[in-house]
Design a protein around this motif. Sequence first.
Motif, PDB file in Angstrom:
ATOM      1  N   VAL A  53      51.725  51.399  28.178  1.00  0.00           N
ATOM      2  CA  VAL A  53      50.902  52.399  27.490  1.00  0.00           C
ATOM      3  C   VAL A  53      49.615  51.760  26.962  1.00  0.00           C
ATOM      4  O   VAL A  53      48.525  52.324  27.099  1.00  0.00           O
ATOM      5  N   GLY A  54      49.711  50.567  26.390  1.00  0.00           N
ATOM      6  CA  GLY A  54      48.529  49.870  25.894  1.00  0.00           C
ATOM      7  C   GLY A  54      47.545  49.543  27.007  1.00  0.00           C
ATOM      8  O   GLY A  54      46.327  49.698  26.843  1.00  0.00           O
ATOM      9  N   ALA A  55      48.057  49.104  28.145  1.00  0.00           N
ATOM     10  CA  ALA A  55      47.178  48.779  29.269  1.00  0.00           C
ATOM     11  C   ALA A  55      46.482  50.031  29.801  1.00  0.00           C
ATOM     12  O   ALA A  55      45.295  49.989  30.148  1.00  0.00           O
ATOM     13  N   ILE A  56      47.201  51.131  29.836  1.00  0.00           N
ATOM     14  CA  ILE A  56      46.575  52.384  30.291  1.00  0.00           C
ATOM     15  C   ILE A  56      45.482  52.814  29.318  1.00  0.00           C
ATOM     16  O   ILE A  56      44.399  53.242  29.728  1.00  0.00           O
ATOM     17  N   LEU A  57      45.749  52.673  28.015  1.00  0.00           N
ATOM     18  CA  LEU A  57      44.729  53.036  27.019  1.00  0.00           C
ATOM     19  C   LEU A  57      43.498  52.144  27.118  1.00  0.00           C
ATOM     20  O   LEU A  57      42.364  52.615  26.991  1.00  0.00           O
ATOM     21  N   VAL A  58      43.706  50.855  27.346  1.00  0.00           N
ATOM     22  CA  VAL A  58      42.565  49.938  27.512  1.00  0.00           C
ATOM     23  C   VAL A  58      41.762  50.318  28.744  1.00  0.00           C
ATOM     24  O   VAL A  58      40.526  50.328  28.718  1.00  0.00           O
ATOM     25  N   MET A  59      42.448  50.664  29.817  1.00  0.00           N
ATOM     26  CA  MET A  59      41.741  51.060  31.038  1.00  0.00           C
ATOM     27  C   MET A  59      40.971  52.364  30.827  1.00  0.00           C
ATOM     28  O   MET A  59      39.878  52.533  31.364  1.00  0.00           O
ATOM     29  N   LEU A  60      41.524  53.292  30.050  1.00  0.00           N
ATOM     30  CA  LEU A  60      40.840  54.559  29.804  1.00  0.00           C
ATOM     31  C   LEU A  60      39.564  54.376  28.988  1.00  0.00           C
ATOM     32  O   LEU A  60      38.585  55.090  29.188  1.00  0.00           O
ATOM     33  N   HIS A  61      39.577  53.423  28.053  1.00  0.00           N
ATOM     34  CA  HIS A  61      38.433  53.230  27.173  1.00  0.00           C
ATOM     35  C   HIS A  61      37.449  52.180  27.672  1.00  0.00           C
ATOM     36  O   HIS A  61      36.442  51.937  27.017  1.00  0.00           O
ATOM     37  N   SER A  62      37.730  51.545  28.779  1.00  0.00           N
ATOM     38  CA  SER A  62      36.810  50.523  29.291  1.00  0.00           C
ATOM     39  C   SER A  62      35.703  51.171  30.116  1.00  0.00           C
ATOM     40  O   SER A  62      35.826  52.299  30.601  1.00  0.00           O
ATOM     41  N   ASP A  63      34.626  50.431  30.257  1.00  0.00           N
ATOM     42  CA  ASP A  63      33.489  50.891  31.051  1.00  0.00           C
ATOM     43  C   ASP A  63      33.897  50.920  32.526  1.00  0.00           C
ATOM     44  O   ASP A  63      34.503  49.961  33.014  1.00  0.00           O
ATOM     45  N   PRO A  64      33.596  51.996  33.258  1.00  0.00           N
ATOM     46  CA  PRO A  64      33.984  52.067  34.675  1.00  0.00           C
ATOM     47  C   PRO A  64      33.378  50.946  35.534  1.00  0.00           C
ATOM     48  O   PRO A  64      33.886  50.657  36.603  1.00  0.00           O
ATOM     49  N   LYS A  65      32.340  50.311  35.041  1.00  0.00           N
ATOM     50  CA  LYS A  65      31.725  49.220  35.806  1.00  0.00           C
ATOM     51  C   LYS A  65      32.254  47.850  35.408  1.00  0.00           C
ATOM     52  O   LYS A  65      31.861  46.852  35.987  1.00  0.00           O
ATOM     53  N   TYR A  67      34.764  45.621  35.929  1.00  0.00           N
ATOM     54  CA  TYR A  67      35.858  45.396  36.872  1.00  0.00           C
ATOM     55  C   TYR A  67      36.897  44.416  36.342  1.00  0.00           C
ATOM     56  O   TYR A  67      38.065  44.494  36.702  1.00  0.00           O
ATOM     57  N   LEU A  68      36.491  43.507  35.467  1.00  0.00           N
ATOM     58  CA  LEU A  68      37.449  42.554  34.908  1.00  0.00           C
ATOM     59  C   LEU A  68      38.477  43.286  34.032  1.00  0.00           C
ATOM     60  O   LEU A  68      39.685  43.076  34.173  1.00  0.00           O
ATOM     61  N   ALA A  69      37.988  44.156  33.138  1.00  0.00           N
ATOM     62  CA  ALA A  69      38.904  44.909  32.268  1.00  0.00           C
ATOM     63  C   ALA A  69      39.794  45.833  33.087  1.00  0.00           C
ATOM     64  O   ALA A  69      40.995  45.942  32.823  1.00  0.00           O
ATOM     65  N   LEU A  70      39.226  46.487  34.079  1.00  0.00           N
ATOM     66  CA  LEU A  70      40.029  47.382  34.915  1.00  0.00           C
ATOM     67  C   LEU A  70      41.062  46.604  35.728  1.00  0.00           C
ATOM     68  O   LEU A  70      42.207  47.035  35.874  1.00  0.00           O
ATOM     69  N   PHE A  74      45.019  47.031  35.266  1.00  0.00           N
ATOM     70  CA  PHE A  74      45.859  47.404  36.408  1.00  0.00           C
ATOM     71  C   PHE A  74      46.975  46.387  36.613  1.00  0.00           C
ATOM     72  O   PHE A  74      48.137  46.754  36.842  1.00  0.00           O
ATOM     73  N   THR A  75      46.640  45.104  36.496  1.00  0.00           N
ATOM     74  CA  THR A  75      47.650  44.056  36.645  1.00  0.00           C
ATOM     75  C   THR A  75      48.721  44.182  35.564  1.00  0.00           C
ATOM     76  O   THR A  75      49.913  44.041  35.842  1.00  0.00           O
ATOM     77  N   ALA A  76      48.295  44.474  34.324  1.00  0.00           N
ATOM     78  CA  ALA A  76      49.262  44.635  33.234  1.00  0.00           C
ATOM     79  C   ALA A  76      50.177  45.836  33.480  1.00  0.00           C
ATOM     80  O   ALA A  76      51.382  45.769  33.221  1.00  0.00           O
ATOM     81  N   VAL A  77      49.614  46.926  33.997  1.00  0.00           N
ATOM     82  CA  VAL A  77      50.434  48.111  34.288  1.00  0.00           C
ATOM     83  C   VAL A  77      51.448  47.798  35.379  1.00  0.00           C
ATOM     84  O   VAL A  77      52.642  48.117  35.249  1.00  0.00           O
ATOM     85  N   VAL A  78      51.010  47.154  36.445  1.00  0.00           N
ATOM     86  CA  VAL A  78      51.914  46.842  37.562  1.00  0.00           C
ATOM     87  C   VAL A  78      53.020  45.890  37.108  1.00  0.00           C
ATOM     88  O   VAL A  78      54.204  46.115  37.384  1.00  0.00           O
ATOM     89  N   LEU A  79      52.659  44.822  36.394  1.00  0.00           N
ATOM     90  CA  LEU A  79      53.676  43.868  35.951  1.00  0.00           C
ATOM     91  C   LEU A  79      54.616  44.489  34.924  1.00  0.00           C
ATOM     92  O   LEU A  79      55.824  44.203  34.929  1.00  0.00           O
TER      93      LEU A  79
END
Length: 102
Positions: A53-65, A67-70, A74-79
């Motif tokens: 849930v935390g990783a999804i929230l970080v991805m939602l609030h990060s800048d779409p450009k 790529y490191l945060a995204l 994504f890696t945190a969600v998959v793992l």
Amino acid sequence: MKELIEFINNNLQITYIIILAIVVGVEVIKSIPAVLHTPLMSGANALSGVVIVGAILVMLHSDPKDYLALGLGFTAVVLGILNVVGGFAVTNRMLEMFKKKK
């Protein structure tokens, strides 16, 4: 490499806390009796759910450009999902051992 050493020097207390947390975590896990592994696996699944849930929230609030945060999100969600699925599989297998055989 120079930036990493500078970051560690600037955040020395955080580095000590992380090292202490790793050592304490390893010592606690080593001393757990086998009877408690199933309840602890359930707790680990809950923690992994929080990480997802935390990783999804970080991805939602990060800048779409950014790529490191995204990519890290994504890696945190998959793992996290792999950890939850593996934990439930192990828990299910352990609980099957306690069922009476026909």
